[in-house]
Design an enzyme around this catalytic site. Structure first.
Site, PDB file in Angstrom:
ATOM      1  CG  ASP A  87      -0.257  -0.029   2.503  1.00  0.00           C
ATOM      2  OD1 ASP A  87       0.985  -0.015   2.510  1.00  0.00           O
ATOM      3  OD2 ASP A  87      -0.941  -0.061   3.544  1.00  0.00           O
ATOM      4  CB  CYS A 131     -10.343   7.749  10.527  1.00  0.00           C
ATOM      5  SG  CYS A 131      -9.812   6.053  10.764  1.00  0.00           S
ATOM      6  CB  CYS A 136     -16.549  -6.636  10.896  1.00  0.00           C
ATOM      7  SG  CYS A 136     -17.058  -7.303   9.311  1.00  0.00           S
TER       8      CYS A 136
END
Ligand code: SF4
Ligand code: SF4
Length: 392
Positions: free
Chosen positions: A143, A223, A257
């Site tokens: 990334d 965030c 999640c």
């Protein structure tokens, strides 16, 4: 019949990756538009390297590698259960302090993934060259390159976009490092998964700062991951209490999640970085030890880990915020040391933390600091901290 795609996938798994999918080298047109829109809306503010020209390049594989035909998309699970006894770690011999720990995002519990991923990707390309007895044109990215890693993983069938903007894989959840090899090999593409989050909104509901402003859209400026890692300046005062005890990153929208609840252990877990969890529960960093570190000690301790990304002054800033949130009187001594560091960023956040703790001892430290502090920003933090402390 010779099956090149199966050969690539077999070697990817043999090189230590948990997931592999293939997509073509055509442009990522719709992802490009979405990324450009995020920039225009200010949701990538604070990431000066994330520019429109970077997005244009990163969504055009043939610009990154002339003659590109395919992208081999790879995933490496970093899921580790946090039972220290079950895993080999690198002991550091640091003593545990009595004040407080800060939580570290799970991806940083292991060694810097850029190195691990790139080494395995290079091994994979070399193995393919040996098999094919010819050179393979290839460029690889984790990334830190311009490629839109999640868009590539999605198109290659590795996972679907979760509403928290992570890629979700049915077996490994979102605890996955992503990498891509752009190559001139002609490979049959995989198809995207036909899955979605459905009606679930757990990550949106549980994000403490309201950073997931709409499904699939994270506002970086709110965030905790951005605020504690990439952000080079002060953390906005109104967001500091919401950071809770996160000293590096945040896993809340992944922890809640339901897909992640069923995540499998990887076949070859990446080793823990002992420097990050030197003692006590895995993934917890001793804040007193951190605040007492010089910049040189910090570099020596965290070399080769993702913690370096936040830099010394950023981590000390974060430690002050967490100690302010735990509001433990025992932290006053170490915060008064932080109030004398060379970095105004750290001094300002130490003052804020002392204001949150309040009481005679913290107030005395702040009053004294006000007599010698020269930085206008820090003086303002001291003034506000004294007001907060008085109001308690
Ligand atoms: Fe919210 Fe934390 Fe997820 Fe950021 S990482 S979107 S702050 S829950
Ligand atoms: Fe999707 Fe729910 Fe996971 Fe969020 S918490 S990414 S909505 S499945």
């Amino acid at each position: 019949m010779f099956d090149l795609k199966s050969l690539v996938k077999a070697h990817a798994l043999a090189s230590g990756f948990d997931l592999v999918g293939i997509t073509g080298a055509d442009d990522f047109a719709s992802d490009r538009e979405a990324a450009l829109e995020h920039i225009r809306q200010g949701q990538m503010d604070g990431l000066p390297w994330y520019t429109e020209s970077r997005v244009m390049r990163g969504t055009s594989p043939t610009e990154l590698l002339p003659g590109a035909r395919s992208i081999i998309c790879l995933g490496l699970s970093y899921w580790r259960d946090d039972d220290r006894e079950q895993h080999e770690t690198e002991p550091t011999g640091f003593a545990e302090s009595s004040v407080g720990n800060g939580r570290v995002a799970r991806y940083a519990w292991v060694r810097d993934y850029h190195r691990v991923m790139k080494r395995r990707m290079r091994d994979l390309v070399r193995a393919l060259e040996r098999e094919l007895s010819s050179e393979v044109a290839a460029r690889w990215y984790v990334d830190d390159g311009p490629m839109l890693d999640r868009a590539a993983a999605n198109r290659a069938g590795i996972g679907w976009f979760g509403k928290n903007s992570n890629i979700l894989n049915p077996q490994f959840g979102s605890w996955v490092f992503l990498g891509q090899i752009i190559t001139d090999l002609e490979l049959d593409p995989d198809t995207p998964l036909r899955k979605s989050c459905g009606g679930c909104t757990r990550c949106i509901d549980d994000c403490p700062t309201g950073a997931i402003v709409a499904p699939y859209v994270v506002d970086n400026s709110r965030c905790i991951s951005y605020l504690t890692i990439e952000n080079r300046g002060a953390i906005p005062r109104e967001l500091r209490p919401l950071i809770q005890d996160w000293v590096f990153g945040c896993d809340i929208c992944q922890d809640v999640c339901p897909v992640n609840r069923k995540a499998r252990q990887p076949a070859q877990p990446v080793r823990f970085a002992g420097a990050v969890s030197s003692h006590g529960p895995v993934g917890q960093m001793d804040l007193v030890e951190l605040l007492r570190m010089s910049e040189d000690e910090f570099r020596q301790r965290f070399a080769g880990t993702s913690i370096m990304r936040a830099k010394w002054e950023g981590m000390l800033r974060n430690a002050c915020v967490v100690l302010g949130n735990t509001a433990d009187d025992n932290a006053v001594a170490v915060l008064s040391v932080a109030l004398e560091t060379s970095e105004p960023l750290v001094r300002g956040h130490a003052a804020w933390a002392l204001g949150r703790i309040g009481g005679d001892q913290a107030t005395a430290v702040l009053v004294k600091a006000a007599t010698y502090e020269t930085d206008a920003g820090v003086l303002e933090e001291i003034k506000l901290a004294l007001e907060e402390s008085a109001g308690r």
